[in-house]
Design an enzyme around this catalytic site. Structure first.
Site, PDB file in Angstrom:
ATOM      1  N   CYS A  15       0.949  -1.014   0.163  1.00  0.00           N
ATOM      2  CA  CYS A  15       0.152  -0.165   0.014  1.00  0.00           C
ATOM      3  C   CYS A  15       0.889   1.176  -0.213  1.00  0.00           C
ATOM      4  O   CYS A  15       1.417   1.740  -1.006  1.00  0.00           O
ATOM      5  CB  CYS A  15      -0.927  -0.197   1.215  1.00  0.00           C
ATOM      6  SG  CYS A  15      -2.206   1.066   0.865  1.00  0.00           S
ATOM      7  N   HIS A  36      -3.296  -5.109   1.684  1.00  0.00           N
ATOM      8  CA  HIS A  36      -2.708  -5.426   3.125  1.00  0.00           C
ATOM      9  C   HIS A  36      -2.713  -7.108   3.470  1.00  0.00           C
ATOM     10  O   HIS A  36      -3.414  -7.290   4.454  1.00  0.00           O
ATOM     11  CB  HIS A  36      -3.397  -4.526   4.001  1.00  0.00           C
ATOM     12  CG  HIS A  36      -3.345  -3.148   3.721  1.00  0.00           C
ATOM     13  ND1 HIS A  36      -1.962  -2.399   4.388  1.00  0.00           N
ATOM     14  CD2 HIS A  36      -4.035  -2.283   3.386  1.00  0.00           C
ATOM     15  CE1 HIS A  36      -2.195  -1.240   3.890  1.00  0.00           C
ATOM     16  NE2 HIS A  36      -3.393  -1.109   3.488  1.00  0.00           N
ATOM     17  N   GLU A  42      -0.713  -7.988   5.593  1.00  0.00           N
ATOM     18  CA  GLU A  42      -0.298  -8.233   6.924  1.00  0.00           C
ATOM     19  C   GLU A  42      -1.796  -8.046   8.027  1.00  0.00           C
ATOM     20  O   GLU A  42      -1.667  -8.130   8.982  1.00  0.00           O
ATOM     21  CB  GLU A  42       0.498  -7.101   7.230  1.00  0.00           C
ATOM     22  CG  GLU A  42       0.045  -5.648   7.366  1.00  0.00           C
ATOM     23  CD  GLU A  42      -0.186  -5.036   5.774  1.00  0.00           C
ATOM     24  OE1 GLU A  42       0.072  -5.621   5.023  1.00  0.00           O
ATOM     25  OE2 GLU A  42      -0.253  -3.633   5.684  1.00  0.00           O
TER      26      GLU A  42
END
Lengths: 234, 332
Positions: free
Chosen positions: A93, A211, A213
């Protein structure tokens, strides 16, 4: 200190995570829990000294303007640019924005980037937060690739054009948004429109506009470590 | 702007009672993909709490016009809070404080590329519908404005736009999360330039989390009753040993040292309200606070960025005579 005599397999690979602002703790936790054959240690990077210890780097999501300013104030911009030239780097991002050669939709006065991947990218390409979305991605090359990966797109950037010069490594598209999953603001795009690209790779550099994560799914982290970090070390 | 997703409820629905129209959501558990229908899903709890995760380690600054918003962006703010009067002025001027003029919020949205937040009164779900329609990135259901409802908070699950809410202790934080807040901040005491209440509130939250984290299930049931928190959220908090959403400090932060103090106590980032634009050199102070949050564990950098910042905002003692009253007591 005798490191040269150690067997190569035993040497540790240090993956740095740029920890100036944003979701760096999530990357740290995911990398720490990966099971790979080489020993990996994770290091949060806030200073030039921190960066010097790293073999690879992850630039997390966050606000790219904030991260770029903090990098400049910490004297990290040039060391990061030098790092990107030779070592594996993954941007998610905001990190993807910083790794791009050209950024559109920047704040007034423009934005500093690190470069590394030959693309033009647009910030907040899908719109404001109410346009943020989740979408299932089919990704070849991931472990367990028949299971879709949940992409979380938050004020995500959009790849506009691929601009590799003949001297650059080729750009490899890793994942696209399926046509039926495109945000309604972009009703119809050709299948091969760069705007549908959400993950790509150029040499040792990897970017995702979403994302990984934020999920409990570590397959993209495993991919980066396997394909960009360890493949090079071997 | 784009057209709304056909798969997603919007506030155009004529009979939508609260927000965007998932009026049939009795569920209190923040679930990913809560509004998932078909492939692409907007407004999930994942993207709401995810944006807060992207703000971590950052500073969110109160601004009252486009010019201040640009100063904040150049100083490294990770988001701005658009409002007509900063809390210190609300205190000084008194009267009922309401949502800001949508025109002024739109000017700020157009001026910057970072996320823009705006405040609504506690319980005023129509102000929230208006802010969602403008396209703000986050709504603060804030005790700094005069409450519109002294018993109920907004049912925040029904909105596509995420909400941040203030809390003085763990029970209050979990009640707000149960209503759909995707982001928590301390209440502190806004507009005072006095960090003592923010410290009190974050210490209360962290101490209660530490206690809960060693409790067995029977004890957790009792503790949930004591602090008036939904059991499942308390259990999740105890398991995670932290709030299930991002937790910022707010209310009275005025210096880089204040910001680093809140970070070392365990907060994920800070809001700075009156502390920046009521100081002598806003741009310089704003940048110093941004650096202090990143380098909160590095006293050498903290000392460098704290130098020569000009006058800090005037601080107020927090007692019964505080002009404008105790805002932290609003909402429960």
């Amino acid at each position: 200190m005798g490191l040269t005599y150690q067997h190569f397999e035993n040497t540790e690979v240090v993956i740095g995570i740029l920890a100036l602002q944003g979701a760096f703790v999530e990357h740290q936790a995911t990398i720490q829990n990966l099971s790979v054959k080489r020993k990996i240690s994770v290091s949060l990077v806030r200073t030039v000294e921190d960066l010097e210890l790293c073999d690879a780097l992850i630039i997390p999501g966050g606000e790219s303007t904030t991260i770029a300013l903090l990098a400049r104030l910490a004297g990290l911009l040039e060391p990061l640019r030098a790092f990107v030239k030779t070592k594996p780097v993954w941007g998610t991002c905001a990190g993807a924005i910083l790794l791009s050669q050209v950024v559109e939709g920047t704040k007034k006065g423009g934005q500093e980037v690190l470069g590394g991947i030959s693309i033009t990218i647009a910030r907040n390409g899908w719109g404001s937060q109410v346009e943020s979305f989740e979408a299932d991605l089919e990704v070849e090359g991931l472990r367990d690739s028949q299971t879709p990966f949940t992409g979380i797109f938050i004020r995500a950037p959009v790849v506009l054009t691929l601009t590799p010069s003949p001297a650059d490594p080729p750009i490899q598209v890793i994942a696209r948004l399926a046509p039926n999953l495109l945000p309604p603001s972009l009703p119809s795009l050709e299948d091969d429109d760069p705007k549908t690209i959400v993950a790509l790779r150029q040499g040792l550099h990897f970017l995702t506009t979403f994302h990984p994560e934020l999920t409990h799914d570590d397959r993209f982290h495993e991919y980066f470590v396997r394909e960009c970090v360890l493949a090079r070390a071997e | 702007m784009s057209t709304p997703a056909p798969t997603t409820p919007t506030i155009q629905a004529t009979s939508a009672p609260q927000g965007a129209g998932t009026s049939s959501t009795p569920t209190t558990a923040p679930a990913r993909s809560s509004q998932r229908e078909g492939g692409n899903s907007l407004g999930t709890f994942g993207v709401k709490s995810g944006l807060a995760q992207m703000l971590k380690g950052g500073v969110i600054m109160d601004v009252i016009n486009a010019e201040q918003a640009r100063i904040a962006e150049e100083a490294g703010a990770c988001a701005v809070m658009a409002l007509e009067r900063v809390p210190a002025d609300i205190r000084a001027e008194g009267g009922v404080a309401r949502m800001s003029d949508p025109q002024m919020i739109k000017e700020i949205v157009d001026a910057v590329t970072i996320p823009v937040m705006a405040k609504v009164r506690i319980g005023h779900f129509v102000e929230a519908q208006i802010l969602q329609a403008i396209g703000v990135d986050y709504i603060d259901e804030s005790e700094v404005l005069t409450p519109a409802d002294d018993e109920h908070h907004i049912n925040k699950h029904g909105f596509k736009v995420p909400f941040v809410c203030g809390a003085r202790d763990l029970g209050e934080a979990l009640r707000r999360i149960s209503e759909g807040a995707a982001f928590i901040r301390t209440k502190g005491e806004a507009g005072t330039g006095n960090v003592v209440e923010a410290v009190r509130h974050s210490r209360a939250v962290f101490s209660q989390i530490r206690r809960a984290s060693v409790m067995n299930e029977e004890e957790l049931y009792l503790f949930a009753k004591e602090i008036q928190a939904p059991f499942h959220l308390l259990k999740e908090t105890a398991r995670l040993k932290r709030l299930p959403v991002v937790n910022f400090a707010a209310g009275g932060i005025a210096t880089p040292a204040d910001a680093a103090l809140m970070m070392q106590l365990g907060c994920d980032g800070v809001f700075v309200g009156s502390g920046i634009f009521h100081s002598g050199d806003p741009a310089k102070r704003a940048r110093a606070i941004v650096q202090a949050v990143t380098h909160h564990n590095n006293p050498k950098i903290l000392s460098e960025v704290s130098e020569d910042l000009g006058a800090a905002m005037v601080g107020l003692t927090i007692d019964g005579n505080l002009k404008g009253g105790l805002m932290a007591k609003r909402g429960h």
